[in-house]
Design an enzyme around this catalytic site. Structure first.
Site, PDB file in Angstrom:
ATOM      1  N   GLU A 144     -14.908  -6.891 -15.456  1.00  5.50           N
ATOM      2  CA  GLU A 144     -13.627  -6.534 -16.097  1.00  5.50           C
ATOM      3  C   GLU A 144     -12.530  -7.513 -15.699  1.00  5.50           C
ATOM      4  O   GLU A 144     -11.658  -7.829 -16.502  1.00  5.50           O
ATOM      5  CB  GLU A 144     -13.247  -5.100 -15.721  1.00  5.50           C
ATOM      6  CG  GLU A 144     -14.158  -4.060 -16.378  1.00  5.50           C
ATOM      7  CD  GLU A 144     -13.862  -2.653 -15.898  1.00  5.50           C
ATOM      8  OE1 GLU A 144     -14.033  -2.389 -14.684  1.00  5.50           O
ATOM      9  OE2 GLU A 144     -13.470  -1.810 -16.708  1.00  5.50           O
ATOM     10  N   GLY A 185     -15.938  -3.714 -12.111  1.00  5.21           N
ATOM     11  CA  GLY A 185     -14.609  -4.311 -12.063  1.00  5.21           C
ATOM     12  C   GLY A 185     -14.655  -5.818 -11.966  1.00  5.21           C
ATOM     13  O   GLY A 185     -13.717  -6.512 -12.366  1.00  5.21           O
ATOM     14  N   GLU A 240     -21.099   1.223 -14.138  1.00  2.00           N
ATOM     15  CA  GLU A 240     -20.381   2.403 -13.653  1.00  2.00           C
ATOM     16  C   GLU A 240     -21.097   3.705 -14.012  1.00  2.00           C
ATOM     17  O   GLU A 240     -21.033   4.685 -13.262  1.00  2.00           O
ATOM     18  CB  GLU A 240     -18.965   2.425 -14.211  1.00  2.00           C
ATOM     19  CG  GLU A 240     -18.050   1.358 -13.634  1.00  2.00           C
ATOM     20  CD  GLU A 240     -18.118   0.039 -14.402  1.00  2.00           C
ATOM     21  OE1 GLU A 240     -19.105  -0.214 -15.121  1.00  2.00           O
ATOM     22  OE2 GLU A 240     -17.161  -0.746 -14.267  1.00  2.00           O
ATOM     23  N   ALA A 258     -15.522  -2.807  -8.277  1.00  2.00           N
ATOM     24  CA  ALA A 258     -14.523  -2.204  -7.392  1.00  2.00           C
ATOM     25  C   ALA A 258     -15.236  -1.848  -6.098  1.00  2.00           C
ATOM     26  O   ALA A 258     -16.468  -1.726  -6.056  1.00  2.00           O
ATOM     27  CB  ALA A 258     -13.949  -0.948  -8.046  1.00  2.00           C
TER      28      ALA A 258
END
Ligand code: T1G
Length: 686
Positions: free
Chosen positions: A107, A104, A127, A65
Site C-alpha cells: 500500500e 501496508g 490482511e 504494518a
C-alpha cells in the site's frame, strides 16, 4: 546520513535513496514510519534532489504494518499520514522492492509514483489471513491499477503474486536485475526525473467494475468465504466505492477495516499468526544449542504414512531410503509417491524436472541394514507396541552411532519404545498427520531421555520441511489425540442419550470445522483400529463395523453414500443407535445443539487445561496451534484455548461444574481453570 535507528538517507548524484533497515521484516512500525517521513522531508527540501528511491535493507521490502501495533492507539504519523507525505511529494518517488512487499508495504508502494522490483520479489495484500482487510487504501488503489476483479481475487485470497505477474498486470512498472536493485532503481529514478512528466497518482485513476461483478464474485467464492467476515468487507469496500470520490472511498474503507479490527475473528487470526511462530520456541532448550547434521533420512514403511513422510524430505532435496518388508509394498509405495508428484505437476505446482529431482532423492530397499548411514530414521509401521519395540531393537543394532531414531506413533508411549534401545537419548516421537505430505502439523514428542540437541534438531528440521512443529510431552495421545478422544467420548455419549450422529456433525461443522466427527470417521474408515475378533458391540461404532458398515469405503457407515459419495443419514445407522440405547437401558431424550457443542468442545478445553497443567504442552497457544494445523479447528476461532478465553473462563468454569453434575467426572474442572478464574486470568496468561 542516519535519520534514526532504522533509516538512512544517502545520495547517488541527484537521486536520494531512503533505506530502512528494521529486522526481521521491515514492518512499518512507528519508528520506521517516522524515519521515512523525516527522510522524505529532507529530500523534498533539498533542491539538488531530483527524485527519491524508497527501499529496504535485509530480507524484504516492508512486509506490512507492524502486526504487534494493530489494535493499539496509532502513533503518528500513522500509515495513512505517511502515505499522504509520499503521494504528495513534489518530486518523483520510486518504490524499489525485493522479498515480499505485503499489506501496508504494498500500500505504501502504491502511493509512490513508480514501482520497480527484482524478479524474485513477491507482493500481495494478505490482511484477510489476519481476519482484516487492506486498511491503508489498498481496496481503493489496487483496483485502480489491476482492475476490480483481479484486485478482489488478490485481496480475498491474500496470496502473493510474483514480480513477473505484477509487471504484466501493471502493478510494477519495471523489473531490476537480480542483485542490482539499488543501481537499477537509481537509474530508473534518473530517467523518470529527466522525463519531467507530471507526477501521476494512482488515486486519480478511475475505479470501475463490470456490472454484476460483486455478486458474481460472492457467489463464486461463497464456500471459501463460509464463516469468515473479512472477505465480505473487502468486497463491500470496493463495491461501495464505485460511486464515491476517492476520499469518500478511503473513509468507507477505514470504517470497514475498523469493524474487522474490533471483531473476534481478527483477534483470533492474529493470535494464530504469532502462536504458530512461538511454537518453535522451546523453553527447555538452552539458547543457541547446536543441532545435529541431517543429510540422509531413513523411513521404515512405504504405506500411506511412510510414503507421505518420505515426500517431506525429498521435497527439500534430502536423500531418503525407504525400507519395506515386501517388494510389491515398496513398489506400490514408490508408485503412489510418483503419482502424487505427477498430480502436483498437472496442477502446475511442480515442473517435470522437479518431479524427477524429488523421485531421485528416494531409494527403496528391503533391508534394514541399508539405513546404517542415515542421520535420522523414522518408523511408520503398525501401531502396536510390541511391533514397534521389536523394530527399535533391530534398528538400534543397525543405525550408526548418534543417529536419531524417531517413531511416528500417534499415541503410544515413546519412553517405552526408547527403553528397548541402547540410545534412549536419541529417540523421540515425530508424529506426522495424514496425509503427511500435506498436513502442516508435526507433534515433536520430547521423551523422558531425549537429548536436548536431538530435540533441537527435530525442531529445526520441522521448519526445514515446512511443518509447524509443536514440542509436546509423552502421554497417551500427546496433545491432539488426547483431546480428540475427549471430544469423541462426548460425541458418542450424546448419540447414546438421544442425538443422532448427523445432529452432532451439524453442530461441529456449524462451529466451523470442515466436517463433524462421525462424517470424519466414515471418511477415515470405522474399522481403523477395530478387530472383528475382539469386537463386542460395546459401541455403536462396533455394531456398525460388525454389520460390515465401515464407512465411505463400503458405501455406508453412519451415513449412506451414493456413487458420488454424497452422504445421507442412514436409516440402518439410526436403527442401530436406537437399538443400542435400548440395550444399554438408556431412556433417549432430546439433546439440544447447545448441549452437544458444550459437551464436545468443553470436554476438549478441560482436557487441554490438564495437558497444560501437566506440562505436556509448553503453552496454551501451542495447543491452539496443534488443533488448527492438525485437526481442522477453524483458524478464525483461534484454537480451543483461545476460544475458551473469548467465552470467558468464569463462564467455562460454571458450565463445566454444571456438566460434571449431570454427566460425570470428565467435566470436573481442571485445577488450572479454577486457579486462573481465581486470579482473574485466562489461558493466555497460564
Ligand atoms: N509485523 C510484525 N512482525 C512480523 C510481521 C509483521 N507484519 N511479519 C513477520 N513478522 C515477524 C514474525 O512474527 C517473526 O517474528 C519474524 O517476523 C519472521 O517472520 C494497514 C493492517 C513476511 C512472508 O500479514 O507473511 O499491513 O518469530 O517467521 O517465514 O493494510 O512473516 O522471529 O520473533 O513468518 O520468512 C500485513 C505477515 C500486516 C505479513 C516472512 N502483512 N508476515 O516469512 O518469517 S497487516 C502480513 C508474513 C497490514 C495494512 C494492514 C511472513 C513473511 P519472530 P516469519 P518468514
Amino acid at each position: 546520513m542516519q535519520i534514526n535507528d532504522v533509516t538512512t538517507l544517502d545520495r547517488d548524484g541527484a537521486i536520494a535513496i531512503v533505506t530502512i533497515d528494521s529486522p526481521p521484516v521491515n514492518a512499518l512500525s512507528a519508528t520506521v514510519r517516522t524515519g521515512v517521513a523525516e527522510a522524505m522531508a529532507k529530500a523534498y527540501a533539498d533542491d539538488t534532489v531530483a527524485a527519491i528511491v524508497l527501499m529496504c535493507a535485509g530480507r524484504t521490502f516492508f512486509a506490512g504494518a507492524d502486526i504487534t501495533e494493530l489494535g493499539k492507539p496509532p502513533i503518528q504519523p500513522d500509515l495513512r499520514a505517511l502515505q499522504r507525505i509520499v503521494e504528495d511529494a513534489p518530486k518523483p518517488v520510486i518504490a524499489a522492492m525485493h522479498g515480499t512487499a505485503l499489506g501496508g508495504g504494498l500500500e505504501l508502494a502504491l502511493v509512490a509514483h513508480r514501482r520497480i522490483a527484482v524478479p524474485s520479489a513477491k507482493c500481495g495484500l494478505p490482511e484477510v489471513k489476519l481476519g482484516l482487510m487492506p486498511g491503508a487504501g489498498g481496496t481503493q488503489r489496487l483496483p485502480r491499477v489491476v482492475g476490480a476483479e483481479r484486485a478482489l481475487e488478490m485481496m480475498t485470497s491474500g496470496e502473493p503474486i510474483g514480480a513477473d505477474e505484477a509487471e504484466r498486470i501493471g502493478l510494477f512498472d519495471r523489473l531490476a536485475a537480480e542483485g542490482a536493485l539499488r543501481e537499477d532503481a537509481v537509474a530508473f529514478a534518473r530517467a523518470v526525473a529527466a522525463a519531467g512528466e507530471p507526477l501521476e497518482k494512482v488515486r486519480d485513476r478511475p475505479l470501475t467494475a463490470e456490472p454484476g461483478l460483486f455478486d458474481a464474485f460472492r457467489a463464486t467464492h461463497a464456500r471459501r468465504f463460509r464463516g469468515l467476515t473479512a472477505p465480505e468487507n473487502i468486497i463491500r469496500s470496493v463495491e461501495q466505492a464505485i460511486p464515491l470520490s476517492f476520499e469518500e472511498g478511503l473513509t468507507n474503507e477505514r470504517d470497514l477495516f475498523r469493524e474487522l479490527l474490533d471483531g473476534p475473528q481478527s483477534a483470533a487470526l492474529r493470535h494464530v499468526f504469532f502462536a504458530e511462530r512461538q511454537a518453535a520456541r522451546v523453553d527447555a532448550l538452552p539458547k543457541g544449542i547446536a543441532t545435529l547434521p541431517v543429510n540422509r533420512v531413513g523411513v521404515i514403511g512405504a504405506g500411506t504414512m511412510g510414503g507421505g513422510i518420505a515426500m517431506n524430505f525429498a521435497n527439500v532435496g534430502l536423500p531418503v531410503t525407504i525400507v519395506e518388508t515386501r517388494q510389491e509394498a515398496l513398489d506400490r509405495g514408490l508408485g503412489i509417491i510418483r503419482r502424487n508428484y505427477e498430480n502436483s505437476a498437472k496442477k502446475g505446482k511442480l515442473t517435470a524436472d522437479q518431479v524427477e529431482q524429488r523421485m531421485a532423492c528416494l531409494t527403496g530397499s528391503l533391508a534394514l541394514d541399508d539405513l546404517d548411514d542415515c542421520d535420522l530414521v523414522i518408523e511408520a509401521v503398525f501401531e502396536q507396541m510390541d511391533v514397534k519395540q521389536d523394530l527399535f531393537r533391530r534398528l538400534d543394532a543397525v543405525a550408526k552411532p548418534g543417529a536419531i531414531l524417531a517413531t511416528n506413533t500417534s499415541y503410544l508411549d515413546v519412553d517405552a519404545i526408547a527403553a528397548v534401545t541402547g540410545r534412549p537419548e536419541s529417540v523421540l516421537g515425530l508424529h506426522f498427520f495424514s496425509p503427511a505430505n500435506v498436513m502442516r502439523l508435526l507433534e515433536i514428542v520430547n521423551a523422558d531421555k531425549t537429548d536436548p540437541a536431538v530435540l533441537a534438531t527435530a525442531v529445526a528440521l520441522a521448519r526445514t520441511i515446512g511443518k509447524v512443529g509443536v514440542v509436546v510431552g509423552n502421554c497417551f495421545g500427546f496433545v491432539g489425540n488426547r483431546m480428540l478422544a475427549a471430544r469423541h467420548a462426548q460425541a458418542e455419549a450424546v448419540v447414546n442419550e438421544g442425538a443422532m450422529p448427523w445432529d452432532v456433525d451439524r453442530v461441529i461443522a456449524g462451529f466451523g470445522f470442515a466436517m463433524g466427527p462421525f462424517a470424519m470417521r466414515d471418511l477415515v474408515g470405522l474399522d481403523v483400529g477395530w478387530k472383528r475378533e475382539a469386537s463386542t458391540g460395546a459401541t455403536v461404532r462396533e455394531v456398525l463395523n460388525e454389520m460390515g458398515r465401515h464407512g465411505q469405503k463400503t458405501g455406508g457407515g453412519y451415513y449412506d453414500y451414493d456413487e458420488k459419495r454424497t452422504a445421507t443419514p442412514s436409516p440402518v445407522a439410526e436403527r442401530a443407535v436406537f437399538d443400542f440405547s435400548a440395550e444399554q437401558g438408556i431412556e433417549r431424550r432430546a439433546v439440544s445443539d447447545d448441549e452437544i457443542r458444550d459437551r464436545c468442545l468443553l470436554a476438549m478445553v478441560n482436557e487441554g487445561a490438564k495437558i497444560l497443567d501437566e506440562g505436556i504442552a509448553q503453552r496454551a497457544s501451542d495447543i491452539d496451534t496443534v488443533w488448527i494445523n492438525g485437526y481442522g479447528w477453524p483458524p478464525y476461532r483461534g484454537g480451543p484455548m483461545f476460544w475458551a478465553d473469548q467465552v470467558g473462563l468464569p463462564v467455562v468454569l460454571e458450565k463445566l461444574n454444571a456438566l460434571a453434575a449431570a454427566h460425570g467426572d470428565v467435566f470436573v474442572p481442571s485445577p488450572l481453570i479454577e486457579r486462573l478464574v481465581g486470579s482473574g486470568k485466562g489461558f493466555a496468561d497460564a
